[in-house]
Design a protein around this motif. Structure first.
Motif, PDB file in Angstrom:
ATOM      1  N   ILE A 199       0.965  -1.043  -0.074  1.00 53.74           N
ATOM      2  CA  ILE A 199       0.178  -0.024  -0.034  1.00 53.74           C
ATOM      3  C   ILE A 199       0.858   1.236  -0.032  1.00 53.74           C
ATOM      4  CG2 ILE A 199      -0.327   0.476   2.535  1.00 53.74           C
ATOM      5  CD1 ILE A 199      -3.172   0.054   0.349  1.00 53.74           C
ATOM      6  N   TYR A 201       0.978   5.861   0.164  1.00 57.05           N
ATOM      7  CA  TYR A 201       0.259   7.054   0.531  1.00 57.05           C
ATOM      8  C   TYR A 201       1.107   8.033   0.655  1.00 57.05           C
ATOM      9  CZ  TYR A 201       1.919   5.780   5.226  1.00 57.05           C
ATOM     10  OH  TYR A 201       2.788   5.526   6.440  1.00 57.05           O
ATOM     11  N   PHE A 241      -2.738   0.758  -4.278  1.00 57.71           N
ATOM     12  CA  PHE A 241      -2.239  -0.634  -3.846  1.00 57.71           C
ATOM     13  C   PHE A 241      -1.869  -1.115  -5.024  1.00 57.71           C
ATOM     14  CE2 PHE A 241      -3.731  -4.879  -3.921  1.00 57.71           C
ATOM     15  CZ  PHE A 241      -3.559  -5.480  -2.555  1.00 57.71           C
ATOM     16  N   LEU A 262      -7.941   4.270   2.117  1.00 53.56           N
ATOM     17  CA  LEU A 262      -7.462   3.491   3.281  1.00 53.56           C
ATOM     18  C   LEU A 262      -8.149   3.970   4.661  1.00 53.56           C
ATOM     19  CD1 LEU A 262      -5.310   1.267   4.092  1.00 53.56           C
ATOM     20  CD2 LEU A 262      -3.695   3.060   4.257  1.00 53.56           C
ATOM     21  N   TRP A 271      -8.985  -1.230   2.923  1.00 52.61           N
ATOM     22  CA  TRP A 271      -8.900  -0.527   1.835  1.00 52.61           C
ATOM     23  C   TRP A 271      -9.740  -0.558   0.722  1.00 52.61           C
ATOM     24  CZ3 TRP A 271      -7.471  -1.842  -3.498  1.00 52.61           C
ATOM     25  CH2 TRP A 271      -7.192  -0.622  -4.351  1.00 52.61           C
TER      26      TRP A 271
END
Length: 318
Positions: A199, A201, A241, A262, A271
Protein backbone atom coordinates in the motif's frame (compact mmCIF):
# COMPACT_ATOMS: atom_id res chain seq x y z
CA UNK A 1 25.91 16.36 0.28
CA UNK A 2 25.05 12.90 -1.15
CA UNK A 3 23.31 10.43 1.11
CA UNK A 4 25.33 7.44 2.32
CA UNK A 5 24.12 3.95 3.21
CA UNK A 6 25.79 0.70 4.37
CA UNK A 7 26.85 -2.27 2.27
CA UNK A 8 23.73 -4.29 3.18
CA UNK A 9 21.49 -1.61 1.70
CA UNK A 10 23.74 -1.27 -1.34
CA UNK A 11 23.36 -5.02 -1.93
CA UNK A 12 19.59 -4.60 -1.97
CA UNK A 13 19.66 -1.58 -4.28
CA UNK A 14 21.99 -3.37 -6.69
CA UNK A 15 20.33 -6.78 -6.59
CA UNK A 16 16.53 -6.77 -6.31
CA UNK A 17 14.91 -7.85 -9.56
CA UNK A 18 11.46 -6.26 -9.07
CA UNK A 19 10.56 -3.40 -6.74
CA UNK A 20 7.60 -1.03 -6.47
CA UNK A 21 7.65 2.73 -7.02
CA UNK A 22 5.17 5.30 -5.78
CA UNK A 23 4.41 8.85 -6.88
CA UNK A 24 1.74 11.30 -5.75
CA UNK A 25 -1.60 12.23 -7.30
CA UNK A 26 -2.90 15.82 -7.45
CA UNK A 27 -5.57 14.89 -4.88
CA UNK A 28 -2.96 13.80 -2.30
CA UNK A 29 -3.04 10.07 -2.93
CA UNK A 30 -0.41 7.77 -4.41
CA UNK A 31 0.05 5.56 -7.45
CA UNK A 32 2.00 2.37 -6.74
CA UNK A 33 3.56 0.50 -9.66
CA UNK A 34 5.86 -2.56 -9.82
CA UNK A 35 9.09 -1.80 -11.71
CA UNK A 36 12.36 -3.50 -12.58
CA UNK A 37 15.17 -1.00 -11.81
CA UNK A 38 17.93 -3.42 -12.99
CA UNK A 39 20.24 -2.44 -10.15
CA UNK A 40 20.67 1.19 -11.18
CA UNK A 41 22.34 2.79 -8.16
CA UNK A 42 25.19 5.27 -7.71
CA UNK A 43 26.31 5.29 -4.05
CA UNK A 44 28.81 8.11 -4.63
CA UNK A 45 26.09 10.39 -6.00
CA UNK A 46 23.47 9.17 -3.51
CA UNK A 47 21.06 8.21 -6.27
CA UNK A 48 19.05 5.29 -7.56
CA UNK A 49 17.29 5.16 -10.90
CA UNK A 50 14.61 3.42 -12.88
CA UNK A 51 13.68 3.45 -16.54
CA UNK A 52 10.32 4.12 -18.14
CA UNK A 53 9.06 3.93 -21.69
CA UNK A 54 7.69 6.93 -23.56
CA UNK A 55 4.82 4.57 -24.37
CA UNK A 56 3.51 5.38 -20.86
CA UNK A 57 3.76 9.18 -20.68
CA UNK A 58 1.19 9.78 -17.90
CA UNK A 59 3.64 8.65 -15.20
CA UNK A 60 6.45 10.75 -16.67
CA UNK A 61 4.21 13.81 -16.90
CA UNK A 62 3.19 13.46 -13.28
CA UNK A 63 6.81 13.07 -12.11
CA UNK A 64 7.74 16.27 -13.94
CA UNK A 65 4.87 18.08 -12.21
CA UNK A 66 5.56 16.57 -8.76
CA UNK A 67 8.93 14.78 -8.51
CA UNK A 68 8.47 13.32 -5.02
CA UNK A 69 8.87 9.56 -5.33
CA UNK A 70 9.59 6.41 -3.32
CA UNK A 71 10.95 2.98 -4.15
CA UNK A 72 10.39 -0.10 -1.99
CA UNK A 73 12.75 -3.08 -2.12
CA UNK A 74 10.61 -5.73 -0.43
CA UNK A 75 10.75 -8.82 -2.67
CA UNK A 76 14.24 -10.38 -2.67
CA UNK A 77 13.01 -12.94 -5.21
CA UNK A 78 14.90 -14.18 -8.30
CA UNK A 79 17.46 -11.38 -7.96
CA UNK A 80 21.03 -11.05 -6.72
CA UNK A 81 20.62 -9.31 -3.34
CA UNK A 82 21.72 -11.40 -0.40
CA UNK A 83 20.96 -9.13 2.58
CA UNK A 84 17.57 -9.74 4.24
CA UNK A 85 16.98 -6.01 4.79
CA UNK A 86 13.70 -4.48 3.68
CA UNK A 87 14.41 -1.01 2.29
CA UNK A 88 12.30 2.05 1.54
CA UNK A 89 14.04 4.82 -0.42
CA UNK A 90 12.48 8.29 -0.78
CA UNK A 91 13.63 11.25 -2.79
CA UNK A 92 13.19 13.58 -5.73
CA UNK A 93 13.05 12.39 -9.33
CA UNK A 94 14.56 14.05 -12.35
CA UNK A 95 13.16 13.19 -15.79
CA UNK A 96 15.81 14.21 -18.36
CA UNK A 97 14.86 15.24 -21.86
CA UNK A 98 17.14 12.62 -23.38
CA UNK A 99 19.37 9.97 -21.78
CA UNK A 100 23.00 9.98 -22.84
CA UNK A 101 24.41 7.15 -24.98
CA UNK A 102 26.49 6.12 -21.96
CA UNK A 103 23.36 5.82 -19.81
CA UNK A 104 21.54 3.78 -22.44
CA UNK A 105 24.55 1.49 -22.77
CA UNK A 106 24.62 1.00 -18.99
CA UNK A 107 20.91 0.16 -18.94
CA UNK A 108 21.41 -2.37 -21.73
CA UNK A 109 24.24 -4.09 -19.85
CA UNK A 110 22.25 -4.17 -16.62
CA UNK A 111 19.12 -5.41 -18.38
CA UNK A 112 21.07 -8.29 -19.92
CA UNK A 113 22.30 -9.22 -16.43
CA UNK A 114 18.84 -9.17 -14.82
CA UNK A 115 16.68 -10.33 -17.74
CA UNK A 116 19.11 -12.40 -19.78
CA UNK A 117 20.48 -11.47 -23.19
CA UNK A 118 18.03 -9.79 -25.53
CA UNK A 119 17.26 -11.66 -28.77
CA UNK A 120 18.94 -10.27 -31.86
CA UNK A 121 18.37 -10.30 -35.59
CA UNK A 122 16.51 -8.23 -38.15
CA UNK A 123 13.04 -9.14 -36.86
CA UNK A 124 13.88 -8.49 -33.21
CA UNK A 125 15.64 -5.23 -34.03
CA UNK A 126 12.39 -4.06 -35.63
CA UNK A 127 10.08 -5.48 -32.96
CA UNK A 128 12.00 -4.06 -30.01
CA UNK A 129 13.14 -0.73 -31.50
CA UNK A 130 10.61 1.48 -29.69
CA UNK A 131 10.75 -0.61 -26.51
CA UNK A 132 14.54 -0.23 -26.26
CA UNK A 133 15.25 3.17 -27.79
CA UNK A 134 12.30 5.26 -26.62
CA UNK A 135 13.09 5.16 -22.92
CA UNK A 136 13.98 7.71 -20.29
CA UNK A 137 16.11 7.15 -17.22
CA UNK A 138 14.53 8.62 -14.10
CA UNK A 139 17.24 9.56 -11.62
CA UNK A 140 16.18 9.76 -7.96
CA UNK A 141 18.25 11.87 -5.57
CA UNK A 142 17.64 10.17 -2.24
CA UNK A 143 16.66 12.21 0.79
CA UNK A 144 15.93 9.32 3.14
CA UNK A 145 16.62 5.59 3.25
CA UNK A 146 14.83 3.42 5.82
CA UNK A 147 16.13 -0.11 6.37
CA UNK A 148 14.58 -2.88 8.46
CA UNK A 149 17.06 -5.72 9.15
CA UNK A 150 14.16 -8.11 9.78
CA UNK A 151 12.19 -9.36 6.74
CA UNK A 152 8.90 -8.86 8.62
CA UNK A 153 9.77 -5.19 9.37
CA UNK A 154 9.71 -5.68 13.14
CA UNK A 155 11.48 -3.13 15.26
CA UNK A 156 12.50 0.41 14.44
CA UNK A 157 14.14 0.96 11.05
CA UNK A 158 17.63 2.29 10.57
CA UNK A 159 17.23 5.73 9.00
CA UNK A 160 19.83 7.39 6.75
CA UNK A 161 19.38 11.01 5.69
CA UNK A 162 16.40 13.09 6.80
CA UNK A 163 14.79 11.89 10.07
CA UNK A 164 11.53 10.05 9.60
CA UNK A 165 8.51 12.33 10.16
CA UNK A 166 5.49 11.70 12.34
CA UNK A 167 2.50 9.94 10.81
CA UNK A 168 0.43 12.33 8.65
CA UNK A 169 -2.96 13.58 9.80
CA UNK A 170 -6.07 11.94 8.30
CA UNK A 171 -7.30 13.38 5.01
CA UNK A 172 -10.74 14.73 4.16
CA UNK A 173 -12.88 12.06 2.46
CA UNK A 174 -13.53 12.40 -1.28
CA UNK A 175 -16.81 13.96 -2.40
CA UNK A 176 -17.84 10.68 -4.04
CA UNK A 177 -17.63 8.79 -0.77
CA UNK A 178 -15.04 6.40 0.62
CA UNK A 179 -16.70 3.05 -0.18
CA UNK A 180 -15.59 0.61 -2.91
CA UNK A 181 -16.35 1.53 -6.51
CA UNK A 182 -15.17 -1.68 -8.20
CA UNK A 183 -15.87 -5.38 -7.64
CA UNK A 184 -14.15 -5.97 -4.30
CA UNK A 185 -14.52 -9.75 -4.32
CA UNK A 186 -12.88 -9.99 -7.75
CA UNK A 187 -10.10 -7.61 -6.72
CA UNK A 188 -9.45 -9.73 -3.59
CA UNK A 189 -9.18 -12.96 -5.61
CA UNK A 190 -6.76 -11.39 -8.05
CA UNK A 191 -4.62 -9.80 -5.31
CA UNK A 192 -4.41 -12.93 -3.16
CA UNK A 193 -3.15 -14.92 -6.15
CA UNK A 194 0.02 -12.79 -6.12
CA UNK A 195 2.75 -13.12 -3.53
CA UNK A 196 3.70 -9.46 -3.04
CA UNK A 197 1.21 -6.80 -1.88
CA UNK A 198 1.85 -3.20 -0.82
CA UNK A 199 0.00 0.00 0.00
CA UNK A 200 1.27 3.52 -0.73
CA UNK A 201 0.26 6.94 0.59
CA UNK A 202 1.55 10.50 1.10
CA UNK A 203 3.72 10.66 4.22
CA UNK A 204 4.02 13.28 6.93
CA UNK A 205 6.61 15.32 5.02
CA UNK A 206 4.95 14.92 1.63
CA UNK A 207 7.16 12.10 0.37
CA UNK A 208 5.39 8.87 -0.65
CA UNK A 209 5.49 5.94 1.76
CA UNK A 210 5.14 2.26 0.76
CA UNK A 211 4.34 -0.50 3.24
CA UNK A 212 3.93 -4.28 2.76
CA UNK A 213 0.47 -5.71 3.50
CA UNK A 214 -1.45 -8.93 2.97
CA UNK A 215 -5.05 -9.13 1.81
CA UNK A 216 -6.92 -11.32 4.30
CA UNK A 217 -10.51 -10.94 3.11
CA UNK A 218 -13.16 -8.49 2.00
CA UNK A 219 -16.50 -7.02 3.01
CA UNK A 220 -18.79 -4.22 1.89
CA UNK A 221 -16.19 -1.79 3.29
CA UNK A 222 -13.41 -3.05 1.02
CA UNK A 223 -10.35 -5.28 1.27
CA UNK A 224 -9.22 -6.30 4.75
CA UNK A 225 -5.46 -5.97 5.15
CA UNK A 226 -3.02 -7.59 7.56
CA UNK A 227 -0.10 -5.29 8.38
CA UNK A 228 2.45 -4.96 11.15
CA UNK A 229 0.96 -2.78 13.95
CA UNK A 230 2.10 0.83 13.85
CA UNK A 231 3.34 0.69 10.26
CA UNK A 232 0.35 2.59 8.81
CA UNK A 233 -0.99 5.94 10.06
CA UNK A 234 -4.36 5.96 11.84
CA UNK A 235 -7.42 7.49 10.23
CA UNK A 236 -8.54 7.65 6.62
CA UNK A 237 -6.63 8.72 3.50
CA UNK A 238 -6.23 8.22 -0.22
CA UNK A 239 -3.88 5.35 -0.97
CA UNK A 240 -2.64 3.25 -3.85
CA UNK A 241 -2.38 -0.53 -3.80
CA UNK A 242 -0.36 -3.00 -5.82
CA UNK A 243 -0.19 -6.80 -5.83
CA UNK A 244 2.36 -8.45 -8.10
CA UNK A 245 4.19 -11.66 -8.88
CA UNK A 246 6.99 -12.56 -11.28
CA UNK A 247 9.23 -15.41 -12.38
CA UNK A 248 12.99 -15.53 -13.01
CA UNK A 249 14.24 -12.87 -15.43
CA UNK A 250 10.97 -10.97 -14.69
CA UNK A 251 9.07 -13.14 -17.14
CA UNK A 252 5.52 -14.17 -16.36
CA UNK A 253 4.83 -10.82 -14.68
CA UNK A 254 1.35 -10.21 -13.28
CA UNK A 255 0.00 -7.32 -11.26
CA UNK A 256 -3.20 -5.79 -9.97
CA UNK A 257 -3.07 -2.10 -9.04
CA UNK A 258 -5.57 0.51 -7.99
CA UNK A 259 -6.32 3.69 -6.10
CA UNK A 260 -8.76 3.96 -3.24
CA UNK A 261 -9.42 4.88 0.39
CA UNK A 262 -7.42 3.44 3.28
CA UNK A 263 -8.94 3.34 6.77
CA UNK A 264 -6.90 2.37 9.84
CA UNK A 265 -8.72 2.04 13.17
CA UNK A 266 -6.58 0.20 15.69
CA UNK A 267 -5.93 -3.28 14.28
CA UNK A 268 -8.74 -2.93 11.72
CA UNK A 269 -7.27 -1.97 8.33
CA UNK A 270 -9.40 -1.75 5.19
CA UNK A 271 -8.76 -0.40 1.72
CA UNK A 272 -11.74 0.41 -0.51
CA UNK A 273 -10.72 0.21 -4.20
CA UNK A 274 -11.94 3.09 -6.38
CA UNK A 275 -10.03 2.18 -9.54
CA UNK A 276 -8.55 -1.09 -10.78
CA UNK A 277 -6.08 -2.11 -13.45
CA UNK A 278 -3.37 -4.63 -14.20
CA UNK A 279 -2.10 -7.25 -16.61
CA UNK A 280 -0.42 -10.63 -16.93
CA UNK A 281 2.36 -11.44 -19.36
CA UNK A 282 3.34 -14.83 -20.81
CA UNK A 283 5.91 -16.82 -18.81
CA UNK A 284 7.85 -17.35 -22.05
CA UNK A 285 10.58 -14.70 -22.27
CA UNK A 286 10.40 -14.31 -26.05
CA UNK A 287 6.63 -13.88 -26.04
CA UNK A 288 6.92 -11.44 -23.14
CA UNK A 289 9.45 -9.31 -25.04
CA UNK A 290 7.47 -9.48 -28.26
CA UNK A 291 4.33 -8.29 -26.47
CA UNK A 292 6.20 -5.41 -24.86
CA UNK A 293 7.81 -4.47 -28.14
CA UNK A 294 4.61 -4.45 -30.20
CA UNK A 295 2.67 -2.59 -27.50
CA UNK A 296 5.41 0.05 -27.26
CA UNK A 297 5.47 0.41 -31.05
CA UNK A 298 1.70 0.95 -31.15
CA UNK A 299 1.57 3.41 -28.25
CA UNK A 300 4.58 5.47 -29.37
CA UNK A 301 2.99 5.97 -32.78
CA UNK A 302 -0.37 6.83 -31.20
CA UNK A 303 1.10 9.43 -28.83
CA UNK A 304 3.14 10.96 -31.62
CA UNK A 305 0.02 11.44 -33.73
CA UNK A 306 -2.12 12.94 -30.98
CA UNK A 307 0.60 15.28 -29.66
CA UNK A 308 1.03 13.62 -26.24
CA UNK A 309 4.79 13.16 -26.65
CA UNK A 310 5.23 16.72 -27.85
CA UNK A 311 3.31 17.93 -24.78
CA UNK A 312 5.60 15.88 -22.54
CA UNK A 313 8.71 17.28 -24.26
CA UNK A 314 7.43 20.84 -23.75
CA UNK A 315 6.69 20.14 -20.10
CA UNK A 316 10.16 18.70 -19.50
CA UNK A 317 11.78 21.62 -21.30
CA UNK A 318 9.96 24.11 -19.08
Amino acid sequence: MPLNWPDEVQSVFAGDLVTVSAYLTPAGGAIVTPVSPVGLVDPEAGTIAMTSSLAFPAKLKRLVQDPRVAMAYFTREHGFATAPHQVLAQGTATVPAQPSPEQLALVTRQANTFFGDMPTGRFWDWALREYVEHRVIINISLERVMSWPSPDLRGAPEVYGRPAPQHPDPQAPPTGGTGPRVDTAKFRRQAQAMSHQVIGYRGGDGLPVIAPVQVSGHSERGLHLDVRPGLLPPGGRRAGFAAHAFRPYAAGVSNRVGTGWLTVTGDDVTWAPHTSGGFSSPPNKSLHLLGNGLLSKHLIRKYRRDGTLRELDDLRAR
